[in-house]
Design a protein around this motif. Structure first.
Motif, PDB file in Angstrom:
ATOM      1  N   ARG A  11     -20.924  93.207 -44.471  1.00 50.91           N
ATOM      2  CA  ARG A  11     -19.476  93.343 -44.562  1.00 50.91           C
ATOM      3  C   ARG A  11     -19.000  93.207 -46.008  1.00 50.91           C
ATOM      4  O   ARG A  11     -19.696  92.670 -46.861  1.00 50.91           O
ATOM      5  CB  ARG A  11     -18.817  92.268 -43.695  1.00 50.91           C
ATOM      6  CG  ARG A  11     -19.140  92.425 -42.222  1.00 50.91           C
ATOM      7  CD  ARG A  11     -18.571  91.296 -41.389  1.00 50.91           C
ATOM      8  NE  ARG A  11     -17.126  91.168 -41.517  1.00 50.91           N
ATOM      9  CZ  ARG A  11     -16.223  91.890 -40.869  1.00 50.91           C
ATOM     10  NH1 ARG A  11     -16.614  92.816 -40.026  1.00 50.91           N
ATOM     11  NH2 ARG A  11     -14.941  91.689 -41.040  1.00 50.91           N
ATOM     12  N   LEU A  12     -17.779  93.689 -46.242  1.00 53.50           N
ATOM     13  CA  LEU A  12     -17.152  93.545 -47.550  1.00 53.50           C
ATOM     14  C   LEU A  12     -16.109  92.440 -47.490  1.00 53.50           C
ATOM     15  O   LEU A  12     -15.539  92.158 -46.442  1.00 53.50           O
ATOM     16  CB  LEU A  12     -16.487  94.853 -47.975  1.00 53.50           C
ATOM     17  CG  LEU A  12     -17.396  96.058 -48.158  1.00 53.50           C
ATOM     18  CD1 LEU A  12     -16.578  97.262 -48.640  1.00 53.50           C
ATOM     19  CD2 LEU A  12     -18.540  95.768 -49.111  1.00 53.50           C
ATOM     20  N   ALA A  13     -15.848  91.835 -48.632  1.00 52.84           N
ATOM     21  CA  ALA A  13     -14.837  90.792 -48.755  1.00 52.84           C
ATOM     22  C   ALA A  13     -14.078  91.017 -50.062  1.00 52.84           C
ATOM     23  O   ALA A  13     -14.493  91.816 -50.903  1.00 52.84           O
ATOM     24  CB  ALA A  13     -15.500  89.418 -48.740  1.00 52.84           C
ATOM     25  N   VAL A  14     -12.981  90.288 -50.237  1.00 56.92           N
ATOM     26  CA  VAL A  14     -12.122  90.437 -51.415  1.00 56.92           C
ATOM     27  C   VAL A  14     -11.978  89.076 -52.102  1.00 56.92           C
ATOM     28  O   VAL A  14     -11.819  88.054 -51.438  1.00 56.92           O
ATOM     29  CB  VAL A  14     -10.724  90.963 -51.017  1.00 56.92           C
ATOM     30  CG1 VAL A  14      -9.786  91.014 -52.214  1.00 56.92           C
ATOM     31  CG2 VAL A  14     -10.840  92.335 -50.369  1.00 56.92           C
ATOM     32  N   LEU A  22     -11.333  91.823 -56.643  1.00 54.86           N
ATOM     33  CA  LEU A  22     -12.668  92.390 -56.578  1.00 54.86           C
ATOM     34  C   LEU A  22     -13.102  92.549 -55.128  1.00 54.86           C
ATOM     35  O   LEU A  22     -12.879  91.652 -54.309  1.00 54.86           O
ATOM     36  CB  LEU A  22     -13.677  91.495 -57.297  1.00 54.86           C
ATOM     37  CG  LEU A  22     -13.349  91.151 -58.741  1.00 54.86           C
ATOM     38  CD1 LEU A  22     -14.410  90.205 -59.300  1.00 54.86           C
ATOM     39  CD2 LEU A  22     -13.249  92.395 -59.583  1.00 54.86           C
ATOM     40  N   VAL A  23     -13.725  93.680 -54.818  1.00 52.34           N
ATOM     41  CA  VAL A  23     -14.308  93.917 -53.490  1.00 52.34           C
ATOM     42  C   VAL A  23     -15.810  93.770 -53.668  1.00 52.34           C
ATOM     43  O   VAL A  23     -16.395  94.368 -54.574  1.00 52.34           O
ATOM     44  CB  VAL A  23     -13.960  95.326 -52.954  1.00 52.34           C
ATOM     45  CG1 VAL A  23     -14.591  95.552 -51.590  1.00 52.34           C
ATOM     46  CG2 VAL A  23     -12.446  95.510 -52.887  1.00 52.34           C
ATOM     47  N   PHE A  24     -16.430  92.952 -52.800  1.00 53.25           N
ATOM     48  CA  PHE A  24     -17.847  92.668 -52.936  1.00 53.25           C
ATOM     49  C   PHE A  24     -18.508  92.551 -51.569  1.00 53.25           C
ATOM     50  O   PHE A  24     -17.822  92.397 -50.551  1.00 53.25           O
ATOM     51  CB  PHE A  24     -18.067  91.381 -53.740  1.00 53.25           C
ATOM     52  CG  PHE A  24     -17.438  90.166 -53.100  1.00 53.25           C
ATOM     53  CD1 PHE A  24     -18.177  89.348 -52.257  1.00 53.25           C
ATOM     54  CD2 PHE A  24     -16.110  89.847 -53.324  1.00 53.25           C
ATOM     55  CE1 PHE A  24     -17.600  88.240 -51.656  1.00 53.25           C
ATOM     56  CE2 PHE A  24     -15.522  88.747 -52.723  1.00 53.25           C
ATOM     57  CZ  PHE A  24     -16.272  87.935 -51.891  1.00 53.25           C
ATOM     58  N   ARG A  25     -19.839  92.634 -51.562  1.00 51.65           N
ATOM     59  CA  ARG A  25     -20.576  92.393 -50.324  1.00 51.65           C
ATOM     60  C   ARG A  25     -20.437  90.915 -49.991  1.00 51.65           C
ATOM     61  O   ARG A  25     -20.630  90.066 -50.863  1.00 51.65           O
ATOM     62  CB  ARG A  25     -22.054  92.744 -50.487  1.00 51.65           C
ATOM     63  CG  ARG A  25     -22.296  94.233 -50.587  1.00 51.65           C
ATOM     64  CD  ARG A  25     -23.762  94.565 -50.712  1.00 51.65           C
ATOM     65  NE  ARG A  25     -24.309  93.967 -51.946  1.00 51.65           N
ATOM     66  CZ  ARG A  25     -25.463  93.341 -52.022  1.00 51.65           C
ATOM     67  NH1 ARG A  25     -26.231  93.220 -50.979  1.00 51.65           N
ATOM     68  NH2 ARG A  25     -25.878  92.831 -53.164  1.00 51.65           N
ATOM     69  N   VAL A  54     -11.164  98.770 -43.918  1.00 50.56           N
ATOM     70  CA  VAL A  54     -11.616 100.068 -43.399  1.00 50.56           C
ATOM     71  C   VAL A  54     -13.139 100.099 -43.288  1.00 50.56           C
ATOM     72  O   VAL A  54     -13.696 100.504 -42.270  1.00 50.56           O
ATOM     73  CB  VAL A  54     -11.101 101.230 -44.283  1.00 50.56           C
ATOM     74  CG1 VAL A  54     -11.788 102.537 -43.948  1.00 50.56           C
ATOM     75  CG2 VAL A  54      -9.594 101.372 -44.128  1.00 50.56           C
ATOM     76  N   TYR A  55     -13.826  99.656 -44.317  1.00 48.15           N
ATOM     77  CA  TYR A  55     -15.295  99.651 -44.283  1.00 48.15           C
ATOM     78  C   TYR A  55     -15.813  98.740 -43.164  1.00 48.15           C
ATOM     79  O   TYR A  55     -16.686  99.133 -42.387  1.00 48.15           O
ATOM     80  CB  TYR A  55     -15.860  99.203 -45.621  1.00 48.15           C
ATOM     81  CG  TYR A  55     -17.365  99.207 -45.618  1.00 48.15           C
ATOM     82  CD1 TYR A  55     -18.065 100.368 -45.897  1.00 48.15           C
ATOM     83  CD2 TYR A  55     -18.085  98.071 -45.288  1.00 48.15           C
ATOM     84  CE1 TYR A  55     -19.447 100.404 -45.858  1.00 48.15           C
ATOM     85  CE2 TYR A  55     -19.465  98.092 -45.244  1.00 48.15           C
ATOM     86  CZ  TYR A  55     -20.137  99.257 -45.529  1.00 48.15           C
ATOM     87  OH  TYR A  55     -21.503  99.287 -45.480  1.00 48.15           O
ATOM     88  N   ASN A  56     -15.261  97.539 -43.067  1.00 54.82           N
ATOM     89  CA  ASN A  56     -15.723  96.592 -42.047  1.00 54.82           C
ATOM     90  C   ASN A  56     -15.445  97.106 -40.635  1.00 54.82           C
ATOM     91  O   ASN A  56     -16.258  96.918 -39.731  1.00 54.82           O
ATOM     92  CB  ASN A  56     -15.082  95.221 -42.262  1.00 54.82           C
ATOM     93  CG  ASN A  56     -15.586  94.559 -43.524  1.00 54.82           C
ATOM     94  OD1 ASN A  56     -16.651  94.885 -44.040  1.00 54.82           O
ATOM     95  ND2 ASN A  56     -14.805  93.636 -44.053  1.00 54.82           N
ATOM     96  N   ARG A  57     -14.321  97.779 -40.450  1.00 53.46           N
ATOM     97  CA  ARG A  57     -14.007  98.343 -39.134  1.00 53.46           C
ATOM     98  C   ARG A  57     -15.018  99.438 -38.776  1.00 53.46           C
ATOM     99  O   ARG A  57     -15.502  99.497 -37.648  1.00 53.46           O
ATOM    100  CB  ARG A  57     -12.583  98.891 -39.118  1.00 53.46           C
ATOM    101  CG  ARG A  57     -12.154  99.401 -37.757  1.00 53.46           C
ATOM    102  CD  ARG A  57     -10.704  99.822 -37.734  1.00 53.46           C
ATOM    103  NE  ARG A  57     -10.315 100.519 -38.942  1.00 53.46           N
ATOM    104  CZ  ARG A  57      -9.123 100.389 -39.534  1.00 53.46           C
ATOM    105  NH1 ARG A  57      -8.212  99.607 -39.018  1.00 53.46           N
ATOM    106  NH2 ARG A  57      -8.848 101.070 -40.628  1.00 53.46           N
ATOM    107  N   ARG A  58     -15.353 100.279 -39.716  1.00 44.60           N
ATOM    108  CA  ARG A  58     -16.353 101.330 -39.464  1.00 44.60           C
ATOM    109  C   ARG A  58     -17.717 100.720 -39.172  1.00 44.60           C
ATOM    110  O   ARG A  58     -18.450 101.199 -38.318  1.00 44.60           O
ATOM    111  CB  ARG A  58     -16.450 102.276 -40.655  1.00 44.60           C
ATOM    112  CG  ARG A  58     -15.255 103.168 -40.770  1.00 44.60           C
ATOM    113  CD  ARG A  58     -15.388 104.120 -41.925  1.00 44.60           C
ATOM    114  NE  ARG A  58     -14.224 104.982 -41.987  1.00 44.60           N
ATOM    115  CZ  ARG A  58     -13.992 105.826 -42.962  1.00 44.60           C
ATOM    116  NH1 ARG A  58     -14.855 105.935 -43.957  1.00 44.60           N
ATOM    117  NH2 ARG A  58     -12.913 106.565 -42.954  1.00 44.60           N
TER     118      ARG A  58
END
Length: 81
Positions: A11-14, A22-25, A54-58
């Protein structure tokens, strides 16, 4: 058509910093993937959070199994209004 495999594992986090978001793994906060600068008139927080959401939902949809296994016919079908 099958979706391609994700290019980022997990997942991604902020994370908010003084000058940017920053957006990171989620498993590696020091290796950021995208940086959204805090500037006048630019919604950096919203862009970063939307990218992660959006990425986490996908990613969640990819791991979800169909409610009915392939080849199985549901006993009834009642579509939502």
């Amino acid at each position: 058509m099958d979706e391609p495999a994700p290019q980022v594992d997990g997942r991604l986090a902020v994370r908010e910093e003084e000058a940017a978001f920053l957006v990171f793994r989620a498993g590696d906060p020091e290796d950021w993937l995208a940086r959204f600068e805090k500037t006048e008139g630019f919604p950096a927080r919203e862009w970063a959070e939307n990218m992660a959401r959006v990425y986490n939902r996908r990613l969640e949809r990819r791991s979800a199994k169909p409610p009915t296994p392939p080849g199985t016919r549901p006993a009834s079908y009642h579509p939502d209004p």
